[in-house]
Scaffold this motif. Structure first.
Motif, PDB file in Angstrom:
ATOM      1  N   ALA A  56      29.052  43.093  28.051  1.00 43.29           N
ATOM      2  CA  ALA A  56      28.684  42.336  29.259  1.00 43.29           C
ATOM      3  C   ALA A  56      29.496  42.806  30.454  1.00 43.29           C
ATOM      4  O   ALA A  56      30.655  43.203  30.324  1.00 43.29           O
ATOM      5  CB  ALA A  56      28.919  40.838  29.037  1.00 43.29           C
ATOM      6  N   LEU A  57      28.855  42.733  31.606  1.00 44.62           N
ATOM      7  CA  LEU A  57      29.525  42.962  32.890  1.00 44.62           C
ATOM      8  C   LEU A  57      30.112  41.632  33.359  1.00 44.62           C
ATOM      9  O   LEU A  57      29.399  40.624  33.415  1.00 44.62           O
ATOM     10  CB  LEU A  57      28.503  43.467  33.906  1.00 44.62           C
ATOM     11  CG  LEU A  57      28.978  43.568  35.358  1.00 44.62           C
ATOM     12  CD1 LEU A  57      29.914  44.752  35.527  1.00 44.62           C
ATOM     13  CD2 LEU A  57      27.785  43.701  36.293  1.00 44.62           C
ATOM     14  N   LEU A  63      33.385  43.688  29.279  1.00 44.49           N
ATOM     15  CA  LEU A  63      33.791  43.164  27.971  1.00 44.49           C
ATOM     16  C   LEU A  63      32.859  43.709  26.905  1.00 44.49           C
ATOM     17  O   LEU A  63      31.685  43.986  27.170  1.00 44.49           O
ATOM     18  CB  LEU A  63      33.693  41.633  27.935  1.00 44.49           C
ATOM     19  CG  LEU A  63      34.581  40.805  28.867  1.00 44.49           C
ATOM     20  CD1 LEU A  63      34.232  39.321  28.694  1.00 44.49           C
ATOM     21  CD2 LEU A  63      36.054  41.054  28.592  1.00 44.49           C
ATOM     22  N   ALA A  64      33.377  43.857  25.700  1.00 45.30           N
ATOM     23  CA  ALA A  64      32.537  44.228  24.565  1.00 45.30           C
ATOM     24  C   ALA A  64      33.008  43.466  23.340  1.00 45.30           C
ATOM     25  O   ALA A  64      34.207  43.226  23.173  1.00 45.30           O
ATOM     26  CB  ALA A  64      32.607  45.728  24.311  1.00 45.30           C
ATOM     27  N   CYS A  80      37.765  45.802  28.877  1.00 45.39           N
ATOM     28  CA  CYS A  80      37.654  47.220  29.227  1.00 45.39           C
ATOM     29  C   CYS A  80      37.673  47.437  30.740  1.00 45.39           C
ATOM     30  O   CYS A  80      37.280  46.554  31.507  1.00 45.39           O
ATOM     31  CB  CYS A  80      36.347  47.792  28.673  1.00 45.39           C
ATOM     32  SG  CYS A  80      36.190  47.621  26.887  1.00 45.39           S
ATOM     33  N   ASP A  81      38.096  48.659  31.110  1.00 45.08           N
ATOM     34  CA  ASP A  81      37.989  49.033  32.519  1.00 45.08           C
ATOM     35  C   ASP A  81      36.566  49.542  32.797  1.00 45.08           C
ATOM     36  O   ASP A  81      35.699  49.511  31.916  1.00 45.08           O
ATOM     37  CB  ASP A  81      39.080  50.052  32.900  1.00 45.08           C
ATOM     38  CG  ASP A  81      38.827  51.439  32.329  1.00 45.08           C
ATOM     39  OD1 ASP A  81      37.743  51.683  31.746  1.00 45.08           O
ATOM     40  OD2 ASP A  81      39.727  52.292  32.465  1.00 45.08           O
ATOM     41  N   VAL A 133      39.437  50.800  26.603  1.00 44.21           N
ATOM     42  CA  VAL A 133      39.868  49.500  26.119  1.00 44.21           C
ATOM     43  C   VAL A 133      41.281  49.213  26.619  1.00 44.21           C
ATOM     44  O   VAL A 133      42.215  49.957  26.335  1.00 44.21           O
ATOM     45  CB  VAL A 133      39.818  49.442  24.580  1.00 44.21           C
ATOM     46  CG1 VAL A 133      40.267  48.064  24.078  1.00 44.21           C
ATOM     47  CG2 VAL A 133      38.408  49.759  24.077  1.00 44.21           C
ATOM     48  N   LEU A 134      41.424  48.136  27.385  1.00 45.47           N
ATOM     49  CA  LEU A 134      42.724  47.763  27.952  1.00 45.47           C
ATOM     50  C   LEU A 134      43.430  46.721  27.109  1.00 45.47           C
ATOM     51  O   LEU A 134      44.652  46.617  27.131  1.00 45.47           O
ATOM     52  CB  LEU A 134      42.536  47.218  29.372  1.00 45.47           C
ATOM     53  CG  LEU A 134      41.870  48.151  30.378  1.00 45.47           C
ATOM     54  CD1 LEU A 134      41.670  47.437  31.700  1.00 45.47           C
ATOM     55  CD2 LEU A 134      42.700  49.411  30.565  1.00 45.47           C
TER      56      LEU A 134
END
Ligand SMILES: [Zn+2]
Length: 160
Positions: A19-20, A45-46, A62-63, A68-69
């Motif tokens: 998702a954004l 996000l995932a 995520c950026d 993945v942050l």
């Protein structure tokens, strides 16, 4: 805001939903660290599931390039969505099904540079402990090195 779908696999985990959230109001929740860096508002996000050890679904923060942050756990996809909605109210209606099977995710993973399996036992990088030694057209995992080493020692001891 335009954004690209994530690759089928992020950090050895199959993407299930994404998702954004970059344009949503961010509501700080419990703190999430990546190393020593606090991961706050992210654009993407995932929800992912490990290809290796099954640790249940995980929420990847995520950026904009799907790096993945930070990762937070969840007992189920629903609990990951619930946790995401605490930080990003409004994300509930935005989840997109990535629609990638485990088999397709594994094929994609295998195609990435440096991800080839052990030439001897066939295990993938996330299935082995201790890393690989790479040869000209082959690689061997530490578990195989140990096993072959033991076999050679036994052979040497058996010979007169
Ligand atoms: Zn091996």
């Amino acid at each position: 805001m335009n954004f690209e779908a994530p690759p089928p696999v992020l950090d050895s985990a199959r993407v299930v939903f994404y998702a954004l959230v970059g344009d949503l109001a961010y509501r700080p929740n419990n703190r999430l660290y990546h190393g020593n860096t606090l991961v706050e508002k992210v654009p993407l996000l995932a929800i992912c599931e490990n290809l290796g050890n099954d640790v249940g679904p995980m929420l990847f923060h995520c950026d904009g390039d799907w790096t993945v942050l930070g990762v937070s756990g969840g007992d189920s996809v629903e609990s990951c969505k619930f946790a995401a909605a605490k930080r990003y109210p409004g994300v509930e209606s935005r989840w997109i099904d990535r629609g990638v099977s485990v088999g397709d995710a594994l094929n994609y993973f295998d195609s990435l540079p440096g991800n080839s399996s052990c030439s001897f036992c066939g295990k993938r990088p996330f299935q082995i402990q201790g890393g690989f030694a790479d040869g000209k057209d082959a690689r061997i995992c530490k578990e195989c090195v140990d096993a072959y080493h033991a076999a050679f020692v036994e052979m040497a001891n058996d010979s007169p």
